[in-house]
Scaffold this motif. Structure first.
Motif, PDB file in Angstrom:
ATOM      1  N   LEU A 278       0.801  -1.214   0.000  1.00  0.00           N
ATOM      2  CA  LEU A 278       0.000   0.000   0.000  1.00  0.00           C
ATOM      3  C   LEU A 278       0.838   1.269   0.000  1.00  0.00           C
ATOM      4  N   ASP A 279       2.052   1.193   0.519  1.00  0.00           N
ATOM      5  CA  ASP A 279       2.889   2.387   0.557  1.00  0.00           C
ATOM      6  C   ASP A 279       3.377   2.785  -0.831  1.00  0.00           C
ATOM      7  N   ASP A 280       3.195   1.905  -1.821  1.00  0.00           N
ATOM      8  CA  ASP A 280       3.506   2.239  -3.207  1.00  0.00           C
ATOM      9  C   ASP A 280       2.256   2.629  -3.990  1.00  0.00           C
ATOM     10  N   ASP A 281       1.148   2.811  -3.291  1.00  0.00           N
ATOM     11  CA  ASP A 281      -0.127   3.126  -3.939  1.00  0.00           C
ATOM     12  C   ASP A 281      -0.247   4.642  -4.116  1.00  0.00           C
TER      13      ASP A 281
ATOM     14  N   GLU B  64      -5.046  10.787  -3.923  1.00  0.00           N
ATOM     15  CA  GLU B  64      -6.272  11.272  -4.554  1.00  0.00           C
ATOM     16  C   GLU B  64      -7.500  10.755  -3.810  1.00  0.00           C
ATOM     17  N   ASP B  65      -7.422   9.518  -3.321  1.00  0.00           N
ATOM     18  CA  ASP B  65      -8.525   8.969  -2.523  1.00  0.00           C
ATOM     19  C   ASP B  65      -8.710   9.764  -1.232  1.00  0.00           C
ATOM     20  N   ILE B  66      -7.596  10.138  -0.603  1.00  0.00           N
ATOM     21  CA  ILE B  66      -7.670  10.923   0.630  1.00  0.00           C
ATOM     22  C   ILE B  66      -8.247  12.307   0.345  1.00  0.00           C
ATOM     23  N   ARG B  67      -7.883  12.890  -0.783  1.00  0.00           N
ATOM     24  CA  ARG B  67      -8.448  14.187  -1.168  1.00  0.00           C
ATOM     25  C   ARG B  67      -9.974  14.078  -1.327  1.00  0.00           C
ATOM     26  N   LEU B  68     -10.429  13.014  -1.982  1.00  0.00           N
ATOM     27  CA  LEU B  68     -11.859  12.795  -2.159  1.00  0.00           C
ATOM     28  C   LEU B  68     -12.541  12.613  -0.809  1.00  0.00           C
ATOM     29  N   TYR B  69     -11.918  11.837   0.074  1.00  0.00           N
ATOM     30  CA  TYR B  69     -12.464  11.594   1.409  1.00  0.00           C
ATOM     31  C   TYR B  69     -12.609  12.906   2.183  1.00  0.00           C
ATOM     32  N   LEU B  70     -11.570  13.741   2.162  1.00  0.00           N
ATOM     33  CA  LEU B  70     -11.606  15.014   2.891  1.00  0.00           C
ATOM     34  C   LEU B  70     -12.644  15.962   2.292  1.00  0.00           C
TER      35      LEU B  70
ATOM     36  N   TYR C 287      -1.045  16.282   1.942  1.00  0.00           N
ATOM     37  CA  TYR C 287       0.418  16.153   2.028  1.00  0.00           C
ATOM     38  C   TYR C 287       0.829  15.575   3.374  1.00  0.00           C
ATOM     39  N   ARG C 288       0.218  16.071   4.436  1.00  0.00           N
ATOM     40  CA  ARG C 288       0.581  15.595   5.775  1.00  0.00           C
ATOM     41  C   ARG C 288       0.157  14.144   6.003  1.00  0.00           C
ATOM     42  N   SER C 289      -0.835  13.697   5.289  1.00  0.00           N
ATOM     43  CA  SER C 289      -1.313  12.325   5.489  1.00  0.00           C
ATOM     44  C   SER C 289      -0.331  11.290   4.984  1.00  0.00           C
ATOM     45  N   SER C 290       0.547  11.667   4.049  1.00  0.00           N
ATOM     46  CA  SER C 290       1.554  10.746   3.489  1.00  0.00           C
ATOM     47  C   SER C 290       0.925   9.473   2.929  1.00  0.00           C
ATOM     48  N   GLY C 291      -0.286   9.594   2.401  1.00  0.00           N
ATOM     49  CA  GLY C 291      -0.941   8.429   1.818  1.00  0.00           C
ATOM     50  C   GLY C 291      -1.574   7.496   2.836  1.00  0.00           C
ATOM     51  N   HIS C 292      -1.677   7.914   4.100  1.00  0.00           N
ATOM     52  CA  HIS C 292      -2.224   7.073   5.166  1.00  0.00           C
ATOM     53  C   HIS C 292      -3.547   7.650   5.646  1.00  0.00           C
ATOM     54  N   PHE C 293      -4.595   6.851   5.529  1.00  0.00           N
ATOM     55  CA  PHE C 293      -5.934   7.316   5.865  1.00  0.00           C
ATOM     56  C   PHE C 293      -6.100   7.623   7.345  1.00  0.00           C
ATOM     57  N   ILE C 294      -5.268   7.040   8.194  1.00  0.00           N
ATOM     58  CA  ILE C 294      -5.447   7.251   9.629  1.00  0.00           C
ATOM     59  C   ILE C 294      -5.268   8.721   9.995  1.00  0.00           C
ATOM     60  N   TYR C 295      -4.360   9.414   9.295  1.00  0.00           N
ATOM     61  CA  TYR C 295      -4.173  10.837   9.577  1.00  0.00           C
ATOM     62  C   TYR C 295      -5.425  11.613   9.178  1.00  0.00           C
TER      63      TYR C 295
END
Length: 569
Positions: free
Chosen positions: A266-269, A274-280, A312-320
């Protein structure tokens, strides 16, 4: 309590309750089963089910699931693999898929979303979600029973076979996970398929989430049991999700598993951002439409720049991102003020915004064998950036042995990425933070507690250490030892920082913040540094040109700038 002679109430239809998303009491009295005609073996099976490990368990409050229209590609890839429908024939032939990713990358949400969708489509054979904090599902003891129970609901013929096995061997649940898989899973399924070929449709997919949260040393045994299962019953597919911990990396790299598993990291995803942007966007839209204080929000809140910063701060991790949303959507506060706390634009409220995230960081770091050394190592990528300081430099600066950085961080691979590269001077290890917010955590004394690192204090210590290394090396081995192969010199202009020391010994960082420390070690190292002799030899070495001392020039330039910043020197 029933009165003497009273009739035992009829049982709920367990099959219907589970399929409809209901639940049942985990500690069911066997007498009720026997009274209703249920077999004793099946009653024993139900007793050993971990109800909280089911994908639709009512015992898990607010279980993680993928936000609508996010993780679409990954979920579809997994489902295609489970049905052997991928375009890659080699992938189709691999019976195990390892979904791995750092802490908070969204592994459980993906696994649960896959399980729910496959359950609706009739392709889920069973699922088990490990949970480190839940004593009923933080070990392998109930795993096979839970999976076997789910198969009983889907394949009725399976129930009688398993019940007989349990009645013949009442202690089967005390045996190894491999023995349980063979007795309660492989053989019953194989018998059904062999006796009724083509007439019984058996779903293919088994989902096992959070393998890293399974305690003890049974994780490797479980993986090998899954290998035996998939080799004995070739139609079974197993999705395993976990953090990329070192012992799990080793297990999946073993000869028994390396050729039969397909890996998604997942860290290479790159689509995660873009998914996090949509979520936010969706979540902040819901807040603007439905929050009790929505009338207090500016029309343009939060604005694209703020969304971009949070992504940017999320670094691709949904938990943030999910932590931010939960904090901002509090019904007792104005959302814009809560978001200002996240962005460090105002002091925090009584409830700190990143409590959940901080607990995760603290848990992972504390599990390491040497947590304080881990923090010392992590200071380098936090303070100087990825790729600027490699593993060899860190080991030199912290007086560690060759290769120690890779070994010490082996259990931290859910938070950091260790990248091994071949350079002109040999093998190099670079340490990269998977979570940008990890640095925020460690550099905040209120959040980090015992793991706190004061950036300026640490940089002064590193500066002092680098000066001492150059001085000692020159004294004992001469100037030739300080050539361009001394990689730790190449980082000098990043490590050595301007220092302001007043006459009384108080120290200020370049930001003006006052530190109540006396940096006598720094001053002592500077006083003992052989500046004149070093520069003299650089200019009088007839066998070498000055440009061959490029790394040493780099160090001296940074060192002299540092001295120039010290008041009174």
């Amino acid at each position: 309590m029933s009165q003497p002679g009273s009739q035992i109430p009829p049982l709920i239809n367990l099959s219907n309750s589970i399929i409809a998303g209901g639940t049942f009491n985990q500690h069911i009295d066997q007498r009720q089963y026997l009274h209703s005609g249920e077999r004793a073996g099946y009653a024993r099976l139900v007793e050993n089910v971990a109800t909280a490990a089911l994908h639709d368990s009512v015992h898990v409050v607010d279980p993680p699931k993928c936000h609508p229209n996010t993780r679409v590609t990954i979920i579809q890839t997994i489902i295609d693999w489970a049905s052997s429908a991928t375009l890659d024939e080699e992938v189709n032939q691999k019976p195990i898929l390892w979904l791995k990713g750092g802490a908070g990358a969204g592994k459980s949400a993906i696994a649960r979303s896959v399980a729910e969708r496959c359950s609706k489509e009739g392709s889920l054979l069973g699922a088990f979600f490990f949970g480190a904090a839940d004593p009923t599902r933080n070990h392998v003891g109930r795993l096979v029973a839970t999976l076997a129970y789910q198969v009983c609901l889907i394949v009725p013929e399976f129930r009688d076979i398993v019940s007989t096995v349990i009645e013949d061997d009442p202690l089967v649940f005390s045996r190894s996970v491999g023995t349980q898989f063979t007795a309660l899973f492989i053989r019953p399924l194989s018998t059904i398929v062999a006796n009724q070929p083509g007439t019984v449709k058996v779903p293919r997919l088994v989902v096992i989430d959070g393998l890293d949260e399974c305690r003890g040393g049974s994780q490797r045994d479980l993986l090998f049991a899954l290998q035996e299962t998939t080799s004995s019953t070739t139609f079974i597919r197993v999705l395993v999700s976990s953090r990329p911990e070192s012992h799990l990396n080793n297990a999946f790299s073993s000869s028994r598993l390396v050729h039969i598993h397909y890996k998604i990291f997942l860290d290479d995803d790159y689509s995660a951002q873009e998914d996090i942007r949509l979520y936010l966007d969706d979540k902040f839209g819901e807040i603007k439409e439905g929050h009790v204080f929505k009338h207090k929000l500016p029309a343009t809140w939060p604005g694209p720049d703020i969304i971009r910063e949070l992504v940017y701060r999320s670094s691709g991790h949904f938990i943030y991102a999910s932590t931010v949303v939960r904090y901002v959507e509090s019904s007792r506060h104005r959302p814009d003020q809560r978001l200002d706390v996240i962005l460090n634009l105002r002091p925090p409220f009584k409830d700190l915004p990143f409590t959940e995230l901080d607990a995760l960081y603290r848990h992972v770091i504390s599990k390491a064998e040497a947590p304080s050394t881990v923090v010392d190592i992590l200071a380098f990528p936090i303070l100087y950036g990825t790729g600027v300081v490699d593993g060899a430099t860190i080991e030199k600066m912290l007086q560690l042995e060759d290769g120690d950085v890779e070994v010490i961080l082996a259990d931290l691979q859910s938070l950091v990425k260790i990248d091994c590269k071949t350079m002109y001077y040999g093998e190099s290890v670079e340490v990269e933070l998977l979570h940008k917010s990890l640095g925020d955590f460690l550099c905040d004394s209120q959040r980090a507690g015992d793991f706190y690192l004061d950036p300026f204090t640490v940089q002064v210590h590193h500066t002092t250490r680098l000066i001492s290394i150059v001085s000692t090396t020159f004294e004992h081995w001469g100037i030739r030892a300080l050539d361009d192969k001394a990689t730790w010199l190449l980082a000098a202009d990043e490590i050595i920082v301007p220092i302001q020391i007043e006459s009384r010994g108080s120290v200020h960082g370049v930001s003006g913040e006052k530190h109540s420390y006396v940096y006598s070690d720094f001053l002592q190292a500077a006083l003992q540094f052989p500046t004149f002799n070093l520069i003299k030899q650089m200019h009088t070495d007839l066998d070498r040109h000055q440009h061959e001392y490029a790394s040493l020039f780099n160090f001296l330039s940074a060192y002299l700038r540092c001295l120039h910043s010290v008041v009174g020197v």
